[in-house]
Enzyme design. Structure first.
Site, PDB file in Angstrom:
ATOM      1  CG  ASP A 102      -1.723   1.170   1.469  1.00  0.00           C
ATOM      2  OD1 ASP A 102      -2.773   1.256   0.817  1.00  0.00           O
ATOM      3  OD2 ASP A 102      -1.343   2.057   2.263  1.00  0.00           O
ATOM      4  CD  GLU A 120      -2.394   2.442  -3.365  1.00  0.00           C
ATOM      5  OE1 GLU A 120      -3.512   2.938  -3.549  1.00  0.00           O
ATOM      6  OE2 GLU A 120      -1.784   2.574  -2.291  1.00  0.00           O
TER       7      GLU A 120
HETATM    8  N1  ZXY Z   1      -9.689   8.326   3.461  1.00  0.00           N
HETATM    9  C1  ZXY Z   1     -10.460   9.564   3.552  1.00  0.00           C
HETATM   10  C2  ZXY Z   1     -10.426   9.940   4.999  1.00  0.00           C
HETATM   11  C3  ZXY Z   1      -9.244   9.202   5.566  1.00  0.00           C
HETATM   12  C4  ZXY Z   1      -9.094   7.987   4.739  1.00  0.00           C
HETATM   13  C5  ZXY Z   1      -9.849  10.683   2.687  1.00  0.00           C
HETATM   14  O1  ZXY Z   1     -10.524  11.608   2.365  1.00  0.00           O
HETATM   15  N2  ZXY Z   1      -8.519  10.600   2.336  1.00  0.00           N
HETATM   16  C6  ZXY Z   1      -7.789  11.554   1.501  1.00  0.00           C
HETATM   17  C7  ZXY Z   1      -7.719  11.112   0.030  1.00  0.00           C
HETATM   18  C8  ZXY Z   1      -7.180   9.672  -0.120  1.00  0.00           C
HETATM   19  O2  ZXY Z   1      -5.810   9.616   0.237  1.00  0.00           O
HETATM   20  C9  ZXY Z   1      -5.264   8.422   0.682  1.00  0.00           C
HETATM   21  C10 ZXY Z   1      -4.357   7.720  -0.118  1.00  0.00           C
HETATM   22  O3  ZXY Z   1      -3.814   6.537   0.343  1.00  0.00           O
HETATM   23  C11 ZXY Z   1      -4.083   6.050   1.580  1.00  0.00           C
HETATM   24  C12 ZXY Z   1      -4.963   6.714   2.433  1.00  0.00           C
HETATM   25  C13 ZXY Z   1      -5.586   7.951   1.981  1.00  0.00           C
HETATM   26  C14 ZXY Z   1      -3.447   4.882   1.973  1.00  0.00           C
HETATM   27  C15 ZXY Z   1      -3.718   4.359   3.233  1.00  0.00           C
HETATM   28  C16 ZXY Z   1      -4.595   4.978   4.090  1.00  0.00           C
HETATM   29  C17 ZXY Z   1      -5.225   6.150   3.694  1.00  0.00           C
HETATM   30  O4  ZXY Z   1      -6.386   8.559   2.715  1.00  0.00           O
HETATM   31  O5  ZXY Z   1      -6.080   6.738   4.541  1.00  0.00           O
HETATM   32  O6  ZXY Z   1      -3.122   3.222   3.621  1.00  0.00           O
HETATM   33  C18 ZXY Z   1      -3.877   8.149  -1.426  1.00  0.00           C
HETATM   34  C19 ZXY Z   1      -2.525   7.987  -1.742  1.00  0.00           C
HETATM   35  C20 ZXY Z   1      -2.035   8.364  -2.963  1.00  0.00           C
HETATM   36  C21 ZXY Z   1      -2.874   8.938  -3.915  1.00  0.00           C
HETATM   37  C22 ZXY Z   1      -4.207   9.089  -3.632  1.00  0.00           C
HETATM   38  C23 ZXY Z   1      -4.699   8.691  -2.392  1.00  0.00           C
HETATM   39  O7  ZXY Z   1      -2.327   9.308  -5.128  1.00  0.00           O
HETATM   40  O8  ZXY Z   1      -0.743   8.216  -3.278  1.00  0.00           O
HETATM   41  C24 ZXY Z   1      -9.554   7.632   2.297  1.00  0.00           C
HETATM   42  C25 ZXY Z   1      -8.666   6.443   2.191  1.00  0.00           C
HETATM   43  C26 ZXY Z   1      -8.209   6.097   0.958  1.00  0.00           C
HETATM   44  O9  ZXY Z   1     -10.164   8.010   1.319  1.00  0.00           O
HETATM   45  C27 ZXY Z   1      -7.331   4.959   0.699  1.00  0.00           C
HETATM   46  C28 ZXY Z   1      -7.070   3.936   1.594  1.00  0.00           C
HETATM   47  C29 ZXY Z   1      -6.252   2.870   1.230  1.00  0.00           C
HETATM   48  C30 ZXY Z   1      -5.664   2.826  -0.021  1.00  0.00           C
HETATM   49  C31 ZXY Z   1      -5.917   3.885  -0.909  1.00  0.00           C
HETATM   50  C32 ZXY Z   1      -6.741   4.923  -0.552  1.00  0.00           C
HETATM   51  O10 ZXY Z   1      -4.872   1.798  -0.409  1.00  0.00           O
HETATM   52  O11 ZXY Z   1      -5.351   3.810  -2.144  1.00  0.00           O
END
Ligand code: ZXY
Length: 497
Positions: free
Chosen positions: A211, A248
């Site tokens: 991740d 990822e």
């Molecule tokens: N979450 C909500 C609230 C907190 C968790 C949110 O609005 N997040 C901000 C936008 C998404 O950004 C995240 C990315 O990776 C993560 C995130 C995360 C990986 C994690 C845990 C996380 O928030 O909370 O292990 C992310 C990273 C990048 C990118 C875009 C987004 O280009 O490099 C979420 C959680 C999303 O939406 C999430 C969780 C697990 C993942 C993932 C996204 O593997 O790809």
């Protein structure tokens, strides 16, 4: 030793070194199986049963499981709480270590490999004071205190939030939505991460989805990957087999930190595949262009690319990405993904959601529900189980049947009707136009009657739905009406009458 002998040893040595580096691209599948399914948020006991009852009989090669390490409990139990670890105890809503170990034993016994989603980048984000985890451990993420590992402030990068995603330093050293950012350049952190991965390997996993890989320097990851132990021979892996690694890296094409930095270390998620396949089957791009599908589209080389129509994250984002919610187009995109020889393919298996943060199906005590199935084997109680849709699992079978063959005899109508052969083992046609497809096409198959595996199947010596008669020259009348339930027709040698 003679000079030529020394030289040949040197060459063998270099080849071995090359093999070692390439080895973390090897998924260790059984036989001709070659597709992974992501059983998102499923319980370990349910996955064990699914391996035996459904996945092995239908030719699935492996399962990606949700994160296994103890996570912080967040009100409302959003799916993303599992991406906030507080220790490496194997206790989550999916089950405990004994259940996890039992799943590994049972899935490996029927030749279905398990890949774990691992969080090496970070620990839980700031919360008010002391938090409690799914395994009963306590932590104080605000002060970077995780006594069950243990980690303390010194093991993390100093706090800063990522504001500029084009700034390498910020992306790799600051916090992603305040998730406490581990410093993988320290020996202590490396040792804890290797210990965690080794524990999973001993229990029988075949590899890892890493991740947020983009948020860690590739050179730090390489040190960790190189140190982890070989796969466990007790679970049927060959001697010296390295864990399969897929990372990822969300790179839509113009990122400062790009997918090619990570592809020498293991496979990399190809997010452009998901974008482009969604765009094409939504009708924003003519299907005829798919003839050059692959690196010509700016994608990674096939053997480095980990591909999917949607994943657990981008299925919630809207845009071009197709999901189970657009069922007809989704099945077409999935059929193309499984029919065209490009990348390492993963099928998504979702739970139904109305909003981004929605929790997986659970009871009033916040315990995950086991999936329930109707008479046709479809999931009914909040789980979508795309992998149990006939059009999808039969294409997993198609991909197995045509393994090792090339695309040939591409046909298109200059627009959104396409067809192609896979060697002399399979043939597939798509109609995404709003008029019927009626053509006499070369199927490349031996003469005979074949069952369409999209509208039905070969059951007890009969086709349950459409059949296709291939003549001695390999030609057949192919019909796909614009208003048919599915826009695909697929036949292969294992579904011949
Ligand atoms: N979450 C909500 C609230 C907190 C968790 C949110 O609005 N997040 C901000 C936008 C998404 O950004 C995240 C990315 O990776 C993560 C995130 C995360 C990986 C994690 C845990 C996380 O928030 O909370 O292990 C992310 C990273 C990048 C990118 C875009 C987004 O280009 O490099 C979420 C959680 C999303 O939406 C999430 C969780 C697990 C993942 C993932 C996204 O593997 O790809």
């Amino acid at each position: 030793m003679s000079k030529t002998n020394t030289l040949s040893h040197l060459i063998v040595g270099l080849l071995l070194l090359g093999g070692l580096i390439e080895a973390q691209h090897e998924p260790h599948w059984w036989g001709n199986r070659n597709s992974i399914v992501h059983l998102f948020e499923w319980k370990w006991a349910d996955i064990a049963k699914e391996c035996e009852d459904f996945l092995a009989p239908h030719g699935f090669a492996g399962v990606q499981v949700s994160p296994v390490a103890e996570n912080v409990v967040i009100a409302g139990r959003p799916w993303w709480e599992r991406y906030q670890p507080i220790s490496y105890k194997l206790v989550t809503r999916s089950g405990n270590e004994a259940e996890f170990a039992d799943m590994l034993r049972r899935c490996n016994a029927v030749g279905v490999r398990i890949y774990v989603d691992v969080l090496l980048n970070h620990m839980a984000a700031s919360h008010e004071g002391i938090v409690k985890g799914t395994g009963g451990s306590i932590a104080n993420p605000s002060t970077k205190y995780f006594p069950a590992v243990p980690y303390a402030e010194i093991d993390f990068h100093p706090s800063c939030e990522i504001h500029d995603w084009n700034d390498r330093f910020q992306v790799q050293n600051c916090e992603l939505v305040s998730l406490k950012d581990l410093d993988q350049s320290t020996e202590w952190v490396r040792e804890r991460l290797v210990e965690f991965l080794d524990h999973l390997i001993k229990l029988g996993v075949a590899g890892f989805r890493v991740d947020a890989a983009k948020h860690m320097p590739a050179e730090d990851l390489k040190i960790i990957y190189d140190r982890v132990r070989d796969l466990n021979i007790v679970h049927g892996f060959p001697h010296n087999a390295r864990p399969f690694i897929y990372q990822e890296v969300i790179d839509h094409g113009h990122e400062t930190i790009n997918k090619y930095e990570y592809s020498p270390l293991g496979a990399v998620t190809e997010f452009r595949f998901s974008q482009e396949i969604g765009g094409a089957f939504r009708g924003h791009n003519q299907l005829k262009w798919l003839q050059s599908w692959g690196p010509a589209w700016g994608f990674l080389p096939s053997e480095h690319a980990f591909v999917f129509v949607d994943n657990h994250d981008n299925q919630r984002d809207g845009g071009n990405v197709l999901t189970y919610k657009n069922a007809k187009q989704y099945k077409m995109a999935t059929a193309f993904t499984l029919a065209y020889p490009y990348g390492i393919t993963r099928v998504m298996s979702s739970f139904d959601f109305q909003d981004h943060d929605q929790a997986p199906p659970a009871d009033e005590n916040e315990q995950l529900l086991s999936p329930e199935f109707d008479a046709d084997g479809a999931c009914v109680n909040g789980w979508v189980c795309e992998h149990r849709w006939r059009q999808i699992y039969n294409m997993v079978g198609f991909k197995n049947a045509v393994r090792g063959t090339e695309v040939s005899n591409w046909w298109d109508n200059g627009d959104n009707q396409i067809a192609f052969c896979r060697g002399n083992r399979g043939f597939i046609a798509f109609n995404n136009n709003n008029w019927d497809l009626r053509e006499r096409l070369h199927t490349c198959l031996p003469a005979g009657v074949y069952c369409d595996v999209i509208s039905g199947a070969l059951v007890a010596g009969k086709c349950t739905s459409k059949s296709v008669i291939v003549d001695d020259g390999g030609y057949a009348d192919i019909e796909l009406g614009a208003d048919e339930f599915d826009g695909v027709l697929a036949i292969h040698v294992n579904a011949k009458l």
